[in-house]
Scaffold this motif. Structure first.
Motif, PDB file in Angstrom:
ATOM      1  N   ILE A 168      69.550  23.548  -2.532  1.00 32.01           N
ATOM      2  CA  ILE A 168      70.699  23.055  -1.761  1.00 32.01           C
ATOM      3  C   ILE A 168      71.160  24.122  -0.769  1.00 32.01           C
ATOM      4  O   ILE A 168      71.479  23.821   0.373  1.00 32.01           O
ATOM      5  N   ILE A 169      71.187  25.369  -1.209  1.00 30.55           N
ATOM      6  CA  ILE A 169      71.648  26.471  -0.356  1.00 30.55           C
ATOM      7  C   ILE A 169      70.597  26.836   0.690  1.00 30.55           C
ATOM      8  O   ILE A 169      70.904  26.967   1.875  1.00 30.55           O
ATOM      9  N   ASP A 170      69.342  27.007   0.268  1.00 28.32           N
ATOM     10  CA  ASP A 170      68.295  27.542   1.140  1.00 28.32           C
ATOM     11  C   ASP A 170      67.486  26.481   1.876  1.00 28.32           C
ATOM     12  O   ASP A 170      66.786  26.814   2.834  1.00 28.32           O
ATOM     13  N   GLY A 171      67.533  25.246   1.402  1.00 25.72           N
ATOM     14  CA  GLY A 171      66.733  24.195   2.022  1.00 25.72           C
ATOM     15  C   GLY A 171      65.249  24.496   1.932  1.00 25.72           C
ATOM     16  O   GLY A 171      64.761  24.996   0.920  1.00 25.72           O
ATOM     17  N   SER A 172      64.545  24.269   3.014  1.00 27.66           N
ATOM     18  CA  SER A 172      63.090  24.466   3.026  1.00 27.66           C
ATOM     19  C   SER A 172      62.698  25.945   2.934  1.00 27.66           C
ATOM     20  O   SER A 172      61.540  26.265   2.707  1.00 27.66           O
ATOM     21  N   LYS A 173      63.665  26.839   3.085  1.00 26.92           N
ATOM     22  CA  LYS A 173      63.383  28.276   2.990  1.00 26.92           C
ATOM     23  C   LYS A 173      63.434  28.783   1.554  1.00 26.92           C
ATOM     24  O   LYS A 173      63.257  29.987   1.320  1.00 26.92           O
ATOM     25  N   PHE A 174      63.685  27.885   0.574  1.00 23.63           N
ATOM     26  CA  PHE A 174      63.743  28.309  -0.823  1.00 23.63           C
ATOM     27  C   PHE A 174      62.426  28.952  -1.226  1.00 23.63           C
ATOM     28  O   PHE A 174      61.352  28.408  -1.015  1.00 23.63           O
ATOM     29  N   ASP A 175      62.531  30.156  -1.792  1.00 24.54           N
ATOM     30  CA  ASP A 175      61.354  30.909  -2.226  1.00 24.54           C
ATOM     31  C   ASP A 175      61.736  31.663  -3.496  1.00 24.54           C
ATOM     32  O   ASP A 175      62.371  32.725  -3.433  1.00 24.54           O
ATOM     33  N   PHE A 176      61.352  31.125  -4.654  1.00 25.30           N
ATOM     34  CA  PHE A 176      61.726  31.705  -5.940  1.00 25.30           C
ATOM     35  C   PHE A 176      61.273  33.153  -6.057  1.00 25.30           C
ATOM     36  O   PHE A 176      62.052  34.028  -6.435  1.00 25.30           O
ATOM     37  N   ASP A 177      60.015  33.409  -5.731  1.00 25.68           N
ATOM     38  CA  ASP A 177      59.495  34.774  -5.863  1.00 25.68           C
ATOM     39  C   ASP A 177      60.279  35.762  -5.002  1.00 25.68           C
ATOM     40  O   ASP A 177      60.533  36.890  -5.423  1.00 25.68           O
ATOM     41  N   ARG A 178      60.678  35.333  -3.817  1.00 23.67           N
ATOM     42  CA  ARG A 178      61.468  36.206  -2.933  1.00 23.67           C
ATOM     43  C   ARG A 178      62.843  36.485  -3.544  1.00 23.67           C
ATOM     44  O   ARG A 178      63.350  37.616  -3.490  1.00 23.67           O
ATOM     45  N   LEU A 179      63.485  35.448  -4.126  1.00 24.85           N
ATOM     46  CA  LEU A 179      64.783  35.640  -4.775  1.00 24.85           C
ATOM     47  C   LEU A 179      64.676  36.648  -5.917  1.00 24.85           C
ATOM     48  O   LEU A 179      65.531  37.519  -6.069  1.00 24.85           O
ATOM     49  N   VAL A 180      63.617  36.517  -6.718  1.00 25.16           N
ATOM     50  CA  VAL A 180      63.408  37.442  -7.835  1.00 25.16           C
ATOM     51  C   VAL A 180      63.186  38.851  -7.310  1.00 25.16           C
ATOM     52  O   VAL A 180      63.782  39.820  -7.802  1.00 25.16           O
TER      53      VAL A 180
END
Length: 193
Positions: free
Chosen positions: A173-185
């Motif tokens: 919801i926050i990142d939209g298509s830019k969501f990247d789990f590995d990057r967040l970690v």
């Protein structure tokens, strides 16, 4: 069996802080008391599906209601879901709750509280805060990894309100298509040093 194997790189990010044996006990207790459980199917991830079946077999437990753990992703894109949220007072809980608040408000959702939840040690504190304000909210959306899994069941049972472990759908919801789990970690781990 070591169900955390291979997940060490994201354990702290996912709030799995503290004694692994204690975390396991808390998650199993939560699992057995939750009304609807998201479990991976073979199609979603064969290895983790098989490991989940092994775990449930070892516990001699089969949940009554099962859905995909990713059900929250299409929910977050559903107009019906957003329309439903507009009819209730909502609490957001998790690392990115404050960041998500304006997104929900822009969609017409009344956010009455946002709380951070970092790790197992904060579960009881957040639980007590929300229980003491249970007349002010109707639905809680949690996105805090393992602590959300534990808190969702506790809070739903103690308040008789709807509590959803929303998982990474909040990030989407926050990142939209830019969501990247590995990057967040990776960012979390770099900033935690």
């Amino acid at each position: 069996m070591h169900y955390q194997e291979g997940l060490d790189y994201c354990a702290t990010y996912n709030g799995a802080t503290g004694n692994p044996k204690r975390i396991k006990e808390l998650v199993i207790r939560s699992l057995k008391s939750t009304k609807v459980i998201g479990l991976l199917s073979k199609e979603e991830h064969d290895y983790f599906h098989n490991e989940t079946v092994r775990l449930l077999t070892s516990l001699n437990y089969m949940p009554k209601y099962i859905c995909s753990p990713f059900i929250t992703h299409p929910m977050s894109k559903s107009d019906e879901f957003w329309e439903l949220l507009k009819t209730v007072n909502v609490v957001l809980v998790g690392r990115r709750a404050k960041e998500a608040e304006p997104v929900f408000q822009n969609r017409g959702v009344n956010i009455v509280e946002t709380l951070k939840l970092e790790g197992i040690d904060q579960i009881l504190s957040v639980q007590k805060q929300l229980e003491s304000k249970k007349d002010q909210w109707d639905l809680a959306i949690l996105a805090a990894g393992v602590p959300a899994t534990i808190l969702a069941e506790r809070l739903a049972n103690s308040t008789n309100h709807v509590v959803i472990d929303f998982g990474h759908a909040l990030d989407v919801i926050i990142d939209g298509s830019k969501f990247d789990f590995d990057r967040l970690v990776e960012d979390f781990n770099e900033n935690s040093i």
